[in-house]
Design a protein around this motif. Structure first.
Motif, short mmCIF file in Angstrom:
data_model
loop_
_atom_site.label_atom_id
_atom_site.label_comp_id
_atom_site.label_asym_id
_atom_site.label_seq_id
_atom_site.Cartn_x
_atom_site.Cartn_y
_atom_site.Cartn_z
N GLU A 13 0.94 -1.12 -0.14
CA GLU A 13 0.04 0.15 -0.05
C GLU A 13 0.84 1.10 -0.12
N TYR A 14 0.38 2.29 -0.69
CA TYR A 14 1.03 3.56 -0.56
C TYR A 14 0.30 4.42 0.57
N ASN A 15 0.99 4.30 1.73
CA ASN A 15 0.27 5.23 2.87
C ASN A 15 0.99 6.47 3.27
N LEU A 16 2.20 6.93 2.03
CA LEU A 16 2.77 8.04 2.87
C LEU A 16 3.19 8.98 1.76
N ALA A 17 1.97 9.21 0.86
CA ALA A 17 2.25 10.01 0.08
C ALA A 17 1.66 11.45 0.62
N THR A 18 2.41 12.38 0.21
CA THR A 18 1.83 13.85 0.62
C THR A 18 2.51 14.73 -0.22
N SER A 19 2.17 16.06 -0.17
CA SER A 19 2.72 17.24 -0.90
C SER A 19 4.24 17.30 -0.45
N MET A 20 5.30 17.45 -1.42
CA MET A 20 6.48 17.63 -1.10
C MET A 20 7.38 18.29 -2.07
N ASN A 21 8.14 19.16 -1.80
CA ASN A 21 8.90 20.10 -3.09
C ASN A 21 10.25 20.34 -2.45
N ALA A 22 11.17 20.02 -3.41
CA ALA A 22 12.55 20.59 -3.13
C ALA A 22 12.83 21.47 -4.66
N MET A 23 13.12 22.77 -3.98
CA MET A 23 13.23 23.69 -5.39
C MET A 23 14.40 24.73 -4.90
N HIS A 24 14.79 25.42 -5.89
CA HIS A 24 15.84 26.52 -5.65
C HIS A 24 15.58 27.51 -7.07
N PHE A 25 15.73 28.75 -6.26
CA PHE A 25 15.84 29.83 -7.34
C PHE A 25 17.01 30.40 -7.07
N PHE A 26 18.09 30.93 -8.00
CA PHE A 26 19.35 31.65 -7.93
C PHE A 26 20.10 31.13 -6.42
N ASP A 27 20.06 29.95 -6.58
CA ASP A 27 21.02 29.09 -5.67
C ASP A 27 20.40 29.38 -4.12
N TYR A 28 18.92 29.81 -4.01
CA TYR A 28 18.24 29.68 -2.75
C TYR A 28 17.22 28.57 -2.72
N TYR A 29 17.55 27.71 -1.89
CA TYR A 29 16.98 26.49 -1.80
C TYR A 29 15.79 26.29 -0.76
N ILE A 30 14.70 25.71 -1.05
CA ILE A 30 13.67 25.58 -0.19
C ILE A 30 13.05 24.03 -0.20
N ILE A 31 12.70 23.42 0.82
CA ILE A 31 12.17 22.10 0.77
C ILE A 31 11.02 22.38 1.71
N ASN A 32 9.82 21.99 1.31
CA ASN A 32 8.61 21.82 2.13
C ASN A 32 7.77 20.65 1.94
N ALA A 33 6.98 20.24 2.93
CA ALA A 33 6.07 19.06 2.84
C ALA A 33 4.77 19.13 3.49
N GLY A 34 3.92 18.50 3.14
CA GLY A 34 2.77 18.61 3.99
C GLY A 34 1.83 19.66 3.77
#
Lengths: 151, 429
Positions: free
Chosen positions: B314-335
């Motif tokens: 079962e796939y029970n652990l899916a949620t919104s998650m993103n790793a992104m970066h703009f002009f070498d500034y990094y962001i990770i967010n989830a949930g």
């Protein structure tokens, strides 16, 4: 197939960070501690993470999970499991998107300060023995052999 | 032709499925069908390629011999037009019919193009989703100096950054009152907007394109507020919507995307779906939703593959998650993306210069987080969220830049580590 695993033993870890030193050596060009630290530019960087809140200390490195989340998250196909079950990071293919940093449940992927690319344990591929285990002065990192089970 | 397993789609979900099937079953016949003619490549790498950071060959998601090694047949460059669930067949645009034992639909998303007066047929309008778009943008860049990007989401901003770095005059038009609006919170949006402005990109908020001017080429766009902008190229990156055409007029249940259960099964027996075309269970959200994300597509395909060969997962652990970066500034967010003044959630955050960490807690558990600036070990927070760990006792420590397992009190720390403190798998002795 039998698998070797590295087990971390917080109860005997003395927090000396030698695993980091030797991990650096293992990933240097010369594999020589003096050359690796004094002459190689850029200096190799360790892939093992040492956590400490004295007196508690222990080392962590990539677990080469059965179901590696970093591999699932990698947008570049730069992370893969090789035929020995070792999770390998292909720096050439990596675009430093940090999806693997987001996905790794152990925070076991470090970041190369020079290239900004992820760095992870490769179980000292090509060497006779994982250096962190070999040179730990108090045997706080040990190798155990286990039968592989498919989860 | 009959195949045991047929997969429509050749990106993250389709490949995840192939790899899972082949881990357990090397004898069955597998076919991958894709409307695009290319070897499996990563859409997420399009901006990196245009930026000149990677060679064309590096866009391939798996090595050149992948299909051979996996022993799968392919039909690339052939569109699957319809699924006949009664006769268990996939109909192709060239008139062929393929019979399947089990079917995975991993057709991905298609760009959403909002209605604009005068739009249609111009040769300098691009989306940013497929290899062919990239090649088009690449050709169009030769004599372009000004570009308008419609959409300030992840794809729009990534496109804008690349084009700005190439020296073009870039203007981003975004309908919401901030960029990345549904993805991150306002604090993060403002940091990102500043990064773009510092790099010479104009961000136009609360606005959209109402009309485009030009026959062969778009020469000018007219915004909702009447402002006119001359342009050499228009990039439309408003978002993606599930591409579910292949299941139209079938009993397969479609809501916004193809509805699947946690085994990735659709409402019709032997038919599975995953990725951007599907609606999957989001464990933080507590119900199904479309999650057009690389990791969830791959994992969903993998789980589907296991179930297709008869190993229940079962796939029970899916949620919104993103790793992104703009002009070498990094962001990770989830949930969940929770505003800082939320009444429903307890929000704790720390903003120092550009370094930002924020957690939204509910009943002591992490329901969403944003880490920006210093990124190491961000995955631990996703793990805490997945495990539903009550973080009340150490919530202040979450904001430390060097947060680690050491900051999690025993015995929870060992619960998270110990069952797997075994590190690694090595070659055979």
């Amino acid at each position: 197939m039998a698998k070797i695993r590295i087990v971390s033993k917080p109860e005997v870890c003395i927090g000396c960070h030698l695993c980091e030193v030797w991990c650096t050596v293992a990933h240097s060009k010369s594999k020589d501690i003096i050359k690796a630290f004094l002459y190689e530019q850029p200096r190799a960087q360790p892939r093992v993470v040492v956590e400490e809140e004295l007196p508690e200390t222990y080392a962590l490195q990539c677990r080469h999970c059965n179901e590696p989340k970093c591999v699932a998250a990698c947008i570049a196909g730069a992370l893969y499991k090789d035929d020995d079950g070792v999770v390998i990071h292909d720096e050439e293919k990596c675009v430093a998107c940090y999806s693997c940093i987001m996905a790794c449940p152990y925070g076991a992927i470090r970041i190369n300060l020079e290239t900004k690319k992820p760095l992870k344990c490769d179980l000292c591929r090509g060497l006779d023995h994982p250096y962190c285990v070999k040179y730990c002065p108090n045997n706080a990192l040990e190798i155990v052999v286990e039968a592989e089970e498919f989860v | 032709m009959k195949y045991d397993y047929v997969i429509i789609g050749n990106s993250a979900g389709g490949i995840g499925c192939v790899e899972a099937i082949r881990e357990l079953d090397i004898d069955s016949s597998v076919l991958v069908i894709s409307a695009e003619k290319y070897h499996t490549y990563s859409r997420a790498l399009i901006p990196y390629y245009l930026d000149g950071k990677i060679e064309f060959e590096k866009m391939y998601y798996r090595p050149p011999d992948f299909y051979d090694r996996m022993d799968v047949d392919t039909k690339l460059g052939v569109r699957a037009t319809r699924v006949d669930v009664e006769r268990k067949r996939v109909l192709l645009e060239n008139g062929e019919e393929i019979e399947y034992g089990k079917l995975l639909i991993a057709t991905g998303g298609k760009p959403f193009i909002p209605p604009m007066d005068g739009l249609g047929g111009q040769n300098n309008v691009f989306t940013f989703l497929k290899m062919d778009d990239v090649l088009g943008v690449e050709r169009g860049l030769k004599d372009a100096r000004k570009v308008v990007v419609l959409g300030g989401g992840i794809i729009g901003l990534m496109a804008s950054e690349v084009l700005a770095r190439k020296g073009l005059d870039v203007k981003v038009v975004e309908l919401a009152d901030r960029v990345l609006a549904p993805v991150v919170d306002e604090t993060t949006s403002r940091i990102i907007e500043k990064k773009f402005q510092e790099n010479g990109v104009e961000i136009i908020l609360n606005n959209t394109i109402s009309r485009v001017v030009g026959e062969e080429r778009v020469e000018k766009v007219i915004l909702r507020d009447g402002r006119e902008i001359d342009t050499d190229m228009l990039i439309v990156a408003v978002g993606v919507v599930p591409n579910t055409e292949v299941v139209k007029d079938t009993p397969i249940k479609v809501n916004r995307g193809i509805v699947v259960n946690r085994k990735m099964e659709t409402s019709v027996k032997d038919v599975y779906a995953c990725g951007d075309c599907a609606e999957i269970y989001d464990f933080v959200f507590g119900s199904n939703r479309v999650l057009p994300l690389w990791p969830t597509a791959y994992t969903g395909g993998r789980i589907a593959g296991f179930n297709m060969v008869g190993r229940e997962r079962e796939y029970n652990l899916a949620t919104s998650m993103n790793a992104m970066h703009f002009f070498d500034y990094y962001i990770i967010n989830a949930g969940l993306n929770v505003p800082n003044d939320s009444e429903e959630f307890e929000v704790i955050y720390r903003l120092e210069g550009d370094s930002y960490r924020k957690f939204a807690l509910k009943d002591g558990r992490i329901a969403g987080f944003i880490i920006a600036g210093k990124m190491e070990r961000a995955g631990i927070f996703l793990k805490l969220m997945e495990e539903g760990i009550d973080v009340s006792a150490f919530k202040d420590k979450l904001l430390k830049e060097n947060f680690g397992f050491i900051d999690i009190p025993e015995p929870v720390r060992w619960k998270l580590l110990e069952d797997k403190v075994k590190l690694g798998v090595v070659r055979e002795l």
